[in-house]
Design a protein around this motif. Structure first.
Motif, short mmCIF file in Angstrom:
data_model
loop_
_atom_site.label_atom_id
_atom_site.label_comp_id
_atom_site.label_asym_id
_atom_site.label_seq_id
_atom_site.Cartn_x
_atom_site.Cartn_y
_atom_site.Cartn_z
N GLY A 145 66.56 1.39 68.29
CA GLY A 145 66.23 2.67 67.66
C GLY A 145 64.78 3.09 67.77
N LYS A 146 64.04 2.52 68.69
CA LYS A 146 62.61 2.82 68.83
C LYS A 146 62.34 4.31 69.03
N SER A 147 62.96 4.89 70.03
CA SER A 147 62.68 6.29 70.35
C SER A 147 63.16 7.23 69.26
N THR A 148 64.29 6.93 68.67
CA THR A 148 64.83 7.77 67.59
C THR A 148 63.87 7.79 66.40
N ILE A 149 63.42 6.62 66.00
CA ILE A 149 62.52 6.53 64.85
C ILE A 149 61.17 7.15 65.18
N ALA A 150 60.63 6.86 66.37
CA ALA A 150 59.34 7.44 66.76
C ALA A 150 59.41 8.96 66.80
N THR A 151 60.50 9.50 67.31
CA THR A 151 60.67 10.96 67.36
C THR A 151 60.74 11.54 65.96
N ASP A 152 61.49 10.90 65.08
CA ASP A 152 61.60 11.40 63.70
C ASP A 152 60.24 11.40 62.99
N VAL A 153 59.48 10.33 63.13
CA VAL A 153 58.15 10.26 62.51
C VAL A 153 57.23 11.33 63.11
N ILE A 196 49.25 -6.70 60.72
CA ILE A 196 49.64 -5.34 61.09
C ILE A 196 51.07 -5.26 61.60
N VAL A 197 51.74 -6.40 61.68
CA VAL A 197 53.11 -6.45 62.24
C VAL A 197 54.14 -6.41 61.12
N LYS A 198 55.12 -5.53 61.28
CA LYS A 198 56.25 -5.42 60.35
C LYS A 198 57.54 -5.54 61.15
N GLU A 199 58.39 -6.48 60.79
CA GLU A 199 59.72 -6.59 61.40
C GLU A 199 60.72 -5.96 60.45
N LEU A 200 61.46 -4.97 60.96
CA LEU A 200 62.38 -4.22 60.11
C LEU A 200 63.76 -4.13 60.74
N GLU A 201 64.79 -4.33 59.92
CA GLU A 201 66.18 -4.23 60.37
C GLU A 201 66.60 -2.78 60.48
N ASN A 202 67.21 -2.40 61.61
CA ASN A 202 67.69 -1.04 61.81
C ASN A 202 69.15 -1.10 62.27
N ASN A 203 70.05 -1.18 61.28
CA ASN A 203 71.47 -1.26 61.57
C ASN A 203 72.25 0.00 61.20
N THR A 204 71.74 0.76 60.25
CA THR A 204 72.48 1.90 59.71
C THR A 204 71.59 3.14 59.66
#
Length: 175
Positions: free
Chosen positions: A18-26, A144-152
């Protein structure tokens, strides 16, 4: 490096997280520049070869980094998304987000992209063995690193909110 007016952020993870989707939304929510590094390299002719086994282009990392440097030097903040983080200088970003996805969900996402079974297997193994997480931990300060779950969809919205809040509340060190 000069003080940034807005932070620069890297969003990374296995393809399909979901990298591009989240980056676009932000980017759209806060009107901050978004660079999909793979698309940037294709658009500017910075591909070094084609890997037929993996059915993907290989970018010329040196040329891409040299070209992207001006985007980071503008001090206006930028969101970059790419499936790897090892090529980036460790002082470019104030936040690095590593997206993780459950393997079953990731399989379905990659299958929907018409990836070959071999390419799906390779990406699932990358996620299982936390290859990208390990690479990021080796290259960037853990603070500075955050690991986040993106399932839903709820996860996606939560992650967008986390990144937007980081940007809005960010203050350069020493100010």
């Amino acid at each position: 490096m000069p003080v940034n007016k807005r932070p620069s952020i890297l969003i990374t993870g296995t393809p399909g997280t979901g990298k591009s989707t989240i980056a676009t939304d932000v980017s759209q929510r806060l009107n901050i520049e978004h660079i999909d590094v793979s698309e940037f390299a294709k658009r500017h002719g910075m591909l070094s070869e084609y890997d037929s086994l993996r059915d993907t282009h290989i970018i010329d990392e040196d040329r891409v980094i040299e070209s992207l440097k001006s985007n980071v030097d503008k001090q206006l903040g930028v969101i970059m998304d790419y499936h790897s983080g090892g090529m980036f200088p460790s002082d470019w970003f104030q936040l690095v987000v590593v997206l993780r996805t459950d393997n079953t969900i990731l399989y379905d996402r990659l299958e929907a992209r018409n990836y070959s079974e071999e390419k799906i297997r390779e990406n699932i193994e990358c996620e299982i063995f936390q290859i990208i997480s390990e690479e990021i931990r080796e290259n960037f300060d853990g603070e500075i690193v955050k690991e986040l779950e993106n399932n839903t969809d709820d996860d996606k919205e939560r992650i967008v909110d986390i990144i937007c809040n980081f940007i809005v509340n960010w203050r350069p060190v020493g100010l």
